[in-house]
Design an enzyme around this catalytic site. Structure first.
Site, PDB file in Angstrom:
ATOM      1  CG  ASP A   1      -1.890  -2.880 -15.210  1.00 42.69           C
ATOM      2  OD1 ASP A   1      -1.093  -3.752 -15.616  1.00 42.69           O
ATOM      3  OD2 ASP A   1      -3.046  -2.737 -15.663  1.00 42.69           O
TER       4      ASP A   1
ATOM      5  CG  ASP B   1      -0.402  -0.509   2.491  1.00 47.49           C
ATOM      6  OD1 ASP B   1       0.806  -0.842   2.539  1.00 47.49           O
ATOM      7  OD2 ASP B   1      -1.150  -0.555   3.492  1.00 47.49           O
TER       8      ASP B   1
HETATM    9 MN    MN Z   1      -1.386  -7.466 -15.391  1.00 49.69          MN
END
Ligand code: MN
Ligand code: IPM
Length: 354
Positions: free
Chosen positions: A244, A216
């Site tokens: 991503d 996190d």
């Molecule tokens: Mn992925």
């Protein structure tokens, strides 16, 4: 020297559009590369009931490398297509490192205000064979109100250690900083083992400064202090998610490249862009081929042609810097094919390594 044999699985959606451009660039770098196209993917599933033929893994084992576009299409449930093709390849061939460079090329505006290419240059080593994607689990009482699903992450000392060793080795050759990402506060078994094993491996790499960061906090740090990050080692799930985010930091997920490596070269490694099959833009010639082309650079590096890899990476920097031949995701108006054309010209011009 025997010509290197590359198995090509363009797969689904935009995979079929970006991979041909990658092949053109690869052929410009090394005309002896021998490509074999395999029509595996969701179309084949619809025709035959299987993503790939029964002897697929034995077929692939004979190749020096695998070049993959994208797997997944709305007509086939994702877990069926992925467990029918991509994930068995990664696991069977012990492609235990999923290497993902995150670098903002010159000329591409970062979504982070005030950040440029010097701030965003990191590389992820994602454990690629087990963890949260171990495939262990099951469902009982299917269809009943008391239905239960169990999904069991599996972490082995060996898999953690080999991923960590690879990451430390990489850090030694880069800026000597490594972040190990877990969530060993809330999850108290697997990630604690991860932390312990990484600490042990760290003793063999005293020149590398290692930090443990929870996932996190790492998400925030990638946004707020990307310049503080060099090499990252993370579990399968965390590496998946954070890369991503990394794709966004480098201007577009369409630029994001990956190598599924079997570093010992006992089995073929596989090279694929991080983006998926993108059904929303598939078939329109709009997809960005640079992620696939960057993955091709990782392939030629793995096959031993460092200079070829640098020529491709340099050409990517050039096309981004020029800014006139880019696809829509990078603010341009060029087609997939036009970007491929320009990349072939650029790799022909860039003959001298940096
Ligand atoms: Mn992925
Ligand atoms: C990726 C993809 C895959 C993964 C999916 C499609 C299984 O998201 O390569 O990042 O998570 O490994």
């Amino acid at each position: 020297m025997v010509a290197k044999r590359v198995a090509v699985i363009a797969g689904d959606g935009v995979g079929k559009e970006v991979i041909p451009e990658g092949i053109r660039v690869l052929s410009a770098i090394d005309p002896t590369l021998d490509f074999s196209e395999l029509d595996w993917g969701s179309d084949r599933y619809e025709r035959t009931g299987a993503m790939m033929p029964p002897d697929a893994l034995a077929t692939l084992a004979e190749f020096d490398a695998i070049y993959l576009g994208a797997i997944g299409w709305p007509t086939v449930p994702d877990h069926v297509s992925l467990w029918g093709c991509l994930l068995p390849i990664r696991k069977t061939f012990e492609q235990y490192v999923n290497l993902r460079p995150i670098r903002l090329p010159p000329g591409i505006p970062s979504p982070l205000a005030g950040r440029g290419p010097h701030d965003i240059d990191m590389i992820f080593v994602r454990e690629n064979t087990e963890g949260e994607y171990s495939g262990t689990g099951g469902r009982v009482h299917v269809g009943h109100p008391q239905e239960v699903a169990v999904e069991v992450p599996v972490f082995t000392r060996m898999a953690i250690e080999r991923a960590a060793r690879y990451a430390f080795g990489l850090a030694e050759r880069r800026r000597r900083r490594l972040v190990s990402v877990t969530k060993s506060n809330a999850s108290r078994y697997a990630y604690v083992l991860w932390d312990e094993v990484v600490e042990e491996v760290a003793r063999d790499f005293s020149g590398v400064e290692m930090q443990r960061v929870h996932v996190d906090a790492m998400a925030a740090r990638m946004v707020l202090r990307p310049d503080s990050i060099d090499v990252v080692v993370a579990s399968n799930l965390f590496g998946d998610i954070l890369t991503d985010l990394g794709g966004a930091l480098q201007g577009s997920l369409g630029l994001c490249a990956s190598a599924n490596l079997n570093p010992e070269r006992r089995h073929p490694s596989m090279f694929e862009p991080v983006h998926g099959s993108a059904p929303d833009i598939a078939g329109q010639g709009k997809a960005n081929p640079l992620g696939a082309i960057w993955s091709a650079a990782l392939m030629v590096r793995h096959l031993g042609d460092e200079q070829g890899a640098q020529r491709i990476e340099q050409a990517i920097d050039r096309i981004c810097e020029e800014g006139s031949v880019l696809t829509a995701d990078l603010g341009g108006a060029a087609s997939t094919r036009e970007v491929g054309d320009r990349m072939v010209e650029l790799v022909r011009q860039t003959t001298v390594p940096r």
